[in-house]
Write an enzyme that holds these catalytic residues in place. Structure first.
Site, PDB file in Angstrom:
ATOM      1  N   SER A   1       0.713  -1.091  -0.072  1.00 58.04           N
ATOM      2  CA  SER A   1       0.048  -0.021   0.079  1.00 58.04           C
ATOM      3  C   SER A   1       0.993   1.296   0.140  1.00 58.04           C
ATOM      4  O   SER A   1       0.385   2.319  -0.128  1.00 58.04           O
ATOM      5  CB  SER A   1      -1.009   0.060   1.230  1.00 58.04           C
ATOM      6  OG  SER A   1      -0.234   0.044   2.441  1.00 58.04           O
TER       7      SER A   1
ATOM      8  N   THR B   1      -1.885   3.358   4.345  1.00 61.44           N
ATOM      9  CA  THR B   1      -0.954   4.540   4.202  1.00 61.44           C
ATOM     10  C   THR B   1      -0.087   4.293   5.245  1.00 61.44           C
ATOM     11  O   THR B   1      -0.372   3.849   6.682  1.00 61.44           O
ATOM     12  CB  THR B   1      -1.631   5.582   4.488  1.00 61.44           C
ATOM     13  OG1 THR B   1      -2.613   5.945   3.303  1.00 61.44           O
ATOM     14  CG2 THR B   1      -1.029   7.224   4.326  1.00 61.44           C
TER      15      THR B   1
ATOM     16  N   THR C   1       1.769   6.745   0.359  1.00 63.67           N
ATOM     17  CA  THR C   1       0.852   6.062   0.040  1.00 63.67           C
ATOM     18  C   THR C   1       0.745   6.009  -1.443  1.00 63.67           C
ATOM     19  O   THR C   1       1.332   6.882  -2.184  1.00 63.67           O
ATOM     20  CB  THR C   1      -0.428   6.333   0.354  1.00 63.67           C
ATOM     21  OG1 THR C   1      -1.397   5.331   0.212  1.00 63.67           O
ATOM     22  CG2 THR C   1      -1.129   7.722  -0.084  1.00 63.67           C
TER      23      THR C   1
ATOM     24  N   ARG D   1      -6.982  10.170  -9.626  1.00 63.36           N
ATOM     25  CA  ARG D   1      -7.483  10.203  -8.160  1.00 63.36           C
ATOM     26  C   ARG D   1      -6.485  10.497  -7.062  1.00 63.36           C
ATOM     27  O   ARG D   1      -5.297  10.085  -7.018  1.00 63.36           O
ATOM     28  CB  ARG D   1      -8.274   9.126  -7.876  1.00 63.36           C
ATOM     29  CG  ARG D   1      -8.923   8.958  -6.229  1.00 63.36           C
ATOM     30  CD  ARG D   1      -7.967   8.412  -5.367  1.00 63.36           C
ATOM     31  NE  ARG D   1      -8.551   8.175  -4.051  1.00 63.36           N
ATOM     32  CZ  ARG D   1      -7.862   7.646  -2.894  1.00 63.36           C
ATOM     33  NH1 ARG D   1      -6.766   7.389  -3.037  1.00 63.36           N
ATOM     34  NH2 ARG D   1      -8.621   7.685  -1.872  1.00 63.36           N
TER      35      ARG D   1
ATOM     36  N   THR E   1      -4.936   7.078   8.540  1.00 65.14           N
ATOM     37  CA  THR E   1      -5.045   6.028   7.401  1.00 65.14           C
ATOM     38  C   THR E   1      -6.576   5.662   7.185  1.00 65.14           C
ATOM     39  O   THR E   1      -7.437   5.919   8.137  1.00 65.14           O
ATOM     40  CB  THR E   1      -3.921   5.040   7.621  1.00 65.14           C
ATOM     41  OG1 THR E   1      -3.955   3.849   6.781  1.00 65.14           O
ATOM     42  CG2 THR E   1      -4.817   4.169   8.972  1.00 65.14           C
ATOM     43  N   GLY E   2      -6.790   5.089   5.914  1.00 62.98           N
ATOM     44  CA  GLY E   2      -8.295   4.840   5.877  1.00 62.98           C
ATOM     45  C   GLY E   2      -8.916   5.086   4.521  1.00 62.98           C
ATOM     46  O   GLY E   2      -8.229   5.249   3.503  1.00 62.98           O
ATOM     47  N   ASP E   3     -10.054   5.424   4.409  1.00 64.12           N
ATOM     48  CA  ASP E   3     -10.860   5.650   3.360  1.00 64.12           C
ATOM     49  C   ASP E   3     -10.598   7.310   3.171  1.00 64.12           C
ATOM     50  O   ASP E   3     -11.362   8.242   3.403  1.00 64.12           O
ATOM     51  CB  ASP E   3     -12.488   5.436   3.562  1.00 64.12           C
ATOM     52  CG  ASP E   3     -13.096   5.676   2.298  1.00 64.12           C
ATOM     53  OD1 ASP E   3     -12.539   6.450   1.225  1.00 64.12           O
ATOM     54  OD2 ASP E   3     -14.370   5.288   2.042  1.00 64.12           O
TER      55      ASP E   3
END
Length: 358
Positions: free
Chosen positions: A85, A216, A234, A244, A267-269
């Site tokens: 990632s 990330t 990331t 994006r 970190t995450g969405d």
């Protein structure tokens, strides 16, 4: 639950790239848990602990600054391709290309440098630092960021690997599922496109639901002198629409630091999280007197109230080194190593949305 990671002897380079992991249990941290300075803390355990060790050990050298340590730690994960990632060869977009996002921030000057959708350059955090140190800008993007990197001595190379190419080919053979397209013709849930947009009426009852659509490394370093820095690196969301950009390079979202108060990494969405600037929110909560745990919980709850299913994780540390984490939608982990610690500790954080009423 805290997990401990052991390390063996060797050079900094060896520690950064080859350390094995061993784990043991302990309690979740609370207020007043600083191990002392210097301190490095970052999102995730497992392979990400190599970055914790590399950054921390660099801080034991007198000439290393907090900013240096963040760059060392994040570049270690980039080179190691942490969990697929971070760095080259991971999270290919719809065109099977890996692009990188990174940000680095100085907690003394509050200046940050970042790159978004960086193409063909492996050391994204290094380019972000070049933006910070050699321009008065905050962010450069896309091919122009690549041009800037090459002009500053970075080498352009293909970021695709055999594994990432095979993964992308398999995805296309499976009808490009899953993907991030919505409201298209043909239906993106069953087709690879090319797509055309469906007309939407913003007064429709279901308009909001039609707009609902990642790991990330985010790191904070505290120098023995008390100075602080933060950074994020990331390769973004796998199968993303080309171009994006997530929350990683956004100051206040992927990470944030104010040396007089504290810092945060997330970190995450990223597509959801960047709408809330959770790290800016958490550091401002510290400024207003919240503990790291209170600040972390508050930042995550703000997101969960609007997006109950969001996957998120943030780690918050004040300028004394007291730390805590919070997350939603998954069990989040973070790693830290401070003064006198012979091993890196990994803290497991259960999701808030599995706990008491929000």
């Amino acid at each position: 639950m805290v997990l401990l990671r052991s390390f063996g002897p060797g050079s900094l380079a060896a520690l950064a790239f080859k350390l094995p992991t061993s784990l043991a249990n302990a309690d979740t941290p609370s207020r007043g848990n600083s191990p002392g300075l210097p301190l490095v803390i970052n999102t995730w355990g497992g392979p990400f602990t190599a970055a914790t060790d590399a950054a921390y050990l660099s801080l034991l050298e007198t000439q290393t600054s907090a900013l240096d340590a963040v760059e060392v730690g994040c570049s270690t994960c980039e080179a190691n391709q942490c969990d697929g990632s971070v760095g080259y060869g991971g999270s290919p977009d719809e065109n099977c290309e890996t692009t990188l996002d990174a940000m680095i921030m100085d907690g003394t000057t509050m200046k940050s440098g970042s790159v978004a959708a960086l193409r063909r350059i492996k050391n994204a955090i290094g380019v972000a630092r070049a933006v910070l140190e050699h321009t008065t800008h905050t962010m450069l993007a896309g091919d122009f960021a690549t041009d800037f990197a090459i002009g500053n001595g970075f080498v352009a190379e293909n970021l695709t690997t055999t594994d990432s190419a095979a993964s992308c080919a398999e995805w296309k053979e499976s009808g490009c599922q899953p993907n991030y397209r919505i409201n298209t013709t043909p239906d993106a849930k069953s087709s690879c496109g090319p797509y055309s947009p469906l007309a939407l009426n913003s007064s429709m009852e279901d308009y909001t639901s039609r707009l609902q659509g990642h790991d990330t490394i985010s790191m904070i370093a505290l120098h023995a002198s008390g100075t602080m820095a933060a950074g994020t690196s990331t390769n973004g969301a796998s199968r993303k629409v080309p171009g994006r950009v997530g929350d990683g390079p956004i100051t206040g979202s992927g990470s944030y630091v104010d040396g007089g108060v504290g810092g945060c990494g997330a970190t995450g969405d990223g597509d959801v999280m960047m709408r809330f600037l959770p790290c800016y929110q958490a550091v401002e909560s510290l400024r207003r007197g919240m503990s790291p745990q209170e600040a972390a919980d508050d930042a995550v709850r703000r997101m969960v109230r609007k997006y109950p299913d969001v996957q998120s994780g943030i780690v918050v540390v004040n300028n004394k080194g007291d730390h805590a984490g919070a997350g939603s939608g998954w069990t989040f982990t973070y790693s830290y190593r401070g003064a006198g610690m012979n091993e890196t500790a990994v803290v497991s954080v259960p999701p808030l949305n599995d706990g008491p009423e929000l």
